[in-house]
Design an enzyme around this catalytic site. Sequence first.
Site, PDB file in Angstrom:
ATOM      1  N   LYS A  13       1.224  -1.100  -0.338  1.00 17.63           N
ATOM      2  CA  LYS A  13       0.434  -0.116  -0.539  1.00 17.63           C
ATOM      3  C   LYS A  13       0.718   1.328   0.101  1.00 17.63           C
ATOM      4  O   LYS A  13       0.873   2.074  -0.887  1.00 17.63           O
ATOM      5  CB  LYS A  13      -0.949  -0.145   0.400  1.00 17.63           C
ATOM      6  CG  LYS A  13      -1.609   0.573   1.303  1.00 17.63           C
ATOM      7  CD  LYS A  13      -3.000   0.639   2.069  1.00 17.63           C
ATOM      8  CE  LYS A  13      -2.657   1.121   3.567  1.00 17.63           C
ATOM      9  NZ  LYS A  13      -2.871   2.119   4.280  1.00 17.63           N
ATOM     10  N   SER A  14       2.721   2.066   0.487  1.00 16.71           N
ATOM     11  CA  SER A  14       2.778   2.786   1.167  1.00 16.71           C
ATOM     12  C   SER A  14       3.572   2.746  -0.138  1.00 16.71           C
ATOM     13  O   SER A  14       3.576   4.184  -0.908  1.00 16.71           O
ATOM     14  CB  SER A  14       3.895   2.636   2.546  1.00 16.71           C
ATOM     15  OG  SER A  14       3.254   2.257   3.436  1.00 16.71           O
ATOM     16  N   GLY A  85      -5.478   8.012   4.906  1.00 23.38           N
ATOM     17  CA  GLY A  85      -4.608   8.866   5.886  1.00 23.38           C
ATOM     18  C   GLY A  85      -2.882   9.048   4.732  1.00 23.38           C
ATOM     19  O   GLY A  85      -2.259  10.685   4.847  1.00 23.38           O
ATOM     20  N   ARG A 113      -8.374  12.538  11.392  1.00 22.55           N
ATOM     21  CA  ARG A 113      -7.652  12.154  12.417  1.00 22.55           C
ATOM     22  C   ARG A 113      -6.503  13.695  11.797  1.00 22.55           C
ATOM     23  O   ARG A 113      -6.650  14.064  11.440  1.00 22.55           O
ATOM     24  CB  ARG A 113      -6.869  11.484  11.345  1.00 22.55           C
ATOM     25  CG  ARG A 113      -7.450   9.729  11.433  1.00 22.55           C
ATOM     26  CD  ARG A 113      -7.029   8.390  10.206  1.00 22.55           C
ATOM     27  NE  ARG A 113      -5.853   8.141  10.313  1.00 22.55           N
ATOM     28  CZ  ARG A 113      -4.859   7.167  10.058  1.00 22.55           C
ATOM     29  NH1 ARG A 113      -5.729   6.996   8.002  1.00 22.55           N
ATOM     30  NH2 ARG A 113      -4.034   6.974   9.482  1.00 22.55           N
ATOM     31  N   SER A 157       6.593   9.734  12.035  1.00 18.56           N
ATOM     32  CA  SER A 157       6.077   9.169  11.171  1.00 18.56           C
ATOM     33  C   SER A 157       6.355   9.501   9.158  1.00 18.56           C
ATOM     34  O   SER A 157       6.692  10.027   9.327  1.00 18.56           O
ATOM     35  CB  SER A 157       4.888  10.506  11.291  1.00 18.56           C
ATOM     36  OG  SER A 157       3.597  10.517   9.995  1.00 18.56           O
ATOM     37  N   ASP A 307       1.753  -0.775  11.375  1.00 18.35           N
ATOM     38  CA  ASP A 307       0.254  -2.000  11.188  1.00 18.35           C
ATOM     39  C   ASP A 307       0.458  -3.060  12.027  1.00 18.35           C
ATOM     40  O   ASP A 307      -0.839  -3.833  11.676  1.00 18.35           O
ATOM     41  CB  ASP A 307       0.834  -1.391   9.488  1.00 18.35           C
ATOM     42  CG  ASP A 307      -0.517   0.246   9.436  1.00 18.35           C
ATOM     43  OD1 ASP A 307       0.022   0.644  10.400  1.00 18.35           O
ATOM     44  OD2 ASP A 307       0.994   0.228   8.477  1.00 18.35           O
TER      45      ASP A 307
HETATM   46  C1  S3P Z   1       1.985   5.212   6.247  1.00 13.81           C
HETATM   47  C2  S3P Z   1       2.698   5.298   7.250  1.00 13.81           C
HETATM   48  C3  S3P Z   1       2.531   4.810   8.246  1.00 13.81           C
HETATM   49  C4  S3P Z   1       1.398   3.610   8.545  1.00 13.81           C
HETATM   50  C5  S3P Z   1       0.398   3.406   7.708  1.00 13.81           C
HETATM   51  C6  S3P Z   1       0.878   3.888   5.495  1.00 13.81           C
HETATM   52  C7  S3P Z   1       2.447   4.899   5.078  1.00 13.81           C
HETATM   53  O1  S3P Z   1       1.407   6.046   8.745  1.00 13.81           O
HETATM   54  O2  S3P Z   1       0.066   3.262   9.998  1.00 13.81           O
HETATM   55  O3  S3P Z   1      -0.573   3.062   7.224  1.00 13.81           O
HETATM   56  O4  S3P Z   1       2.441   5.070   4.032  1.00 13.81           O
HETATM   57  O5  S3P Z   1       4.184   6.441   4.463  1.00 13.81           O
HETATM   58  P1  S3P Z   1       2.313   7.032  10.359  1.00 13.81           P
HETATM   59  O6  S3P Z   1       2.936   7.651   9.214  1.00 13.81           O
HETATM   60  O7  S3P Z   1       1.560   8.504  10.552  1.00 13.81           O
HETATM   61  O8  S3P Z   1       3.218   5.979  11.677  1.00 13.81           O
END
Ligand code: S3P
Length: 428
Positions: A13-14, A85, A113, A157, A307
């Site tokens: 996903k990321s 997010g 959020r 983050s 996660d």
């Molecule tokens: C993510 C970062 C994480 C993770 C989210 C995906 C990303 O959040 O929990 O599912 O793709 O950069 P945070 O950066 O707020 O910790």
Amino acid sequence: MKVRGTVRPPGDKSISHRALMLAALAGGGTSELEGLLTGDDVKSTARVLRGLGADISTVREGATVKVHVSRFTSPVSRLHCGNSGTTARLILGILAGQNFAATLTGDASLRRRPMRRVIEPLRTMGAEITERGADSLPLTIRGGRLHALTYTTPVASAQVKSALLLAGLTGGVAVTLREPYRSRDHTERLLAHLGLGLHERDGAIVFEPLARSVVPSFQLSVPGDVSSAAFLVGAAALAQGGELVIENVGVNPTRTGFLVVLARMGARVERVNLRDAGGEPVADLVARPAALSGTEVAAAEVPTLVDEVPILAVLASRAEGETVFREVGELRVKESNRLELIAANLRALGVEAEARGNDLYVCGTTRPPRGRVDTARDHRLAMAFAVLGTVPGADVRLSERASVAISYPRFFADLRRIRETGKGKRER
Ligand code: S3P
């Protein structure tokens, strides 16, 4: 229950979000992305980028997604980030360097959020941001001329870090970042892979725009998501026998804290066929059942498994002794209040579990879990508790299952496929 067979988790996903965004920013040619996640969150990113003028082919299973060169223009309507997010925060970074105004919104969960963590440093860089709520979507950003930024993020983050790096890229200014603990580094890896002026200096992440730096079009094969694989590994660990091969999984060390903790609990997951895909390490995982024991997860480990706390807590509920997760307060501001909901749902199933301050305590038991779980439409809660429902004698009823479409649309089919009943038949 036994496990068997071979399974391929959906695309990371990321990495999928980042690949789409950088491809949409490319200054010439067509980018081709394979293995992209087809979950709702990535479709949200594609929708928002299209709203900004990007030309992206349909994101669907098995398709190579083509992103043609396009120019970002002022959107005619609000950009809806759905439940994602990552979409909201990273797009804010991209918009900080654009010379027009855009309004971002999202679903009820996303509108709760916190956004201040990106708003404040982006304002320091020179973006104008007006929010209607206290700290959250909907908000309007007007980008433009930015200043260089040197910044230490108060929370580890990757979303904040990535938003600021993308602002540096679109605004053509230097960004130097430090974080309390190293969060996932996919943005850094992709920028470096594309030759875009990213390096490390004295423990800081440094983006320095190159003269006339244009994002090149590129081809990328997105590896499978280790965070989705974690649920399958969890199901294998709780099984009574067998072995499961999980193919093509991204094993970036900023994402595999889950495997480190699991090894400490007694479940060693083998990595075979280690290779590289677009600057990311990839392997096949071999997971087997294990007798688990409790452990302590340290604050420094949390960003590498943030996660995976729901599935780790579920595994801890079947381990001997107590497990403590230190400093997991960030879980309160994920897709749901995961910290409270993990504890409350485990209790609803007869497990001793409690959130004390920012720590989570789970006491293992051999009693079958029985009861109703409120997923709060959070995909990772639904999948973690579905895995708990596979132990002998379990009766775990989920409030809903549809949320898995966010990150792992085929989850329930895959979970069914890897399981074998006591009579040697696969479960239906
Ligand atoms: C993510 C970062 C994480 C993770 C989210 C995906 C990303 O959040 O929990 O599912 O793709 O950069 P945070 O950066 O707020 O910790």
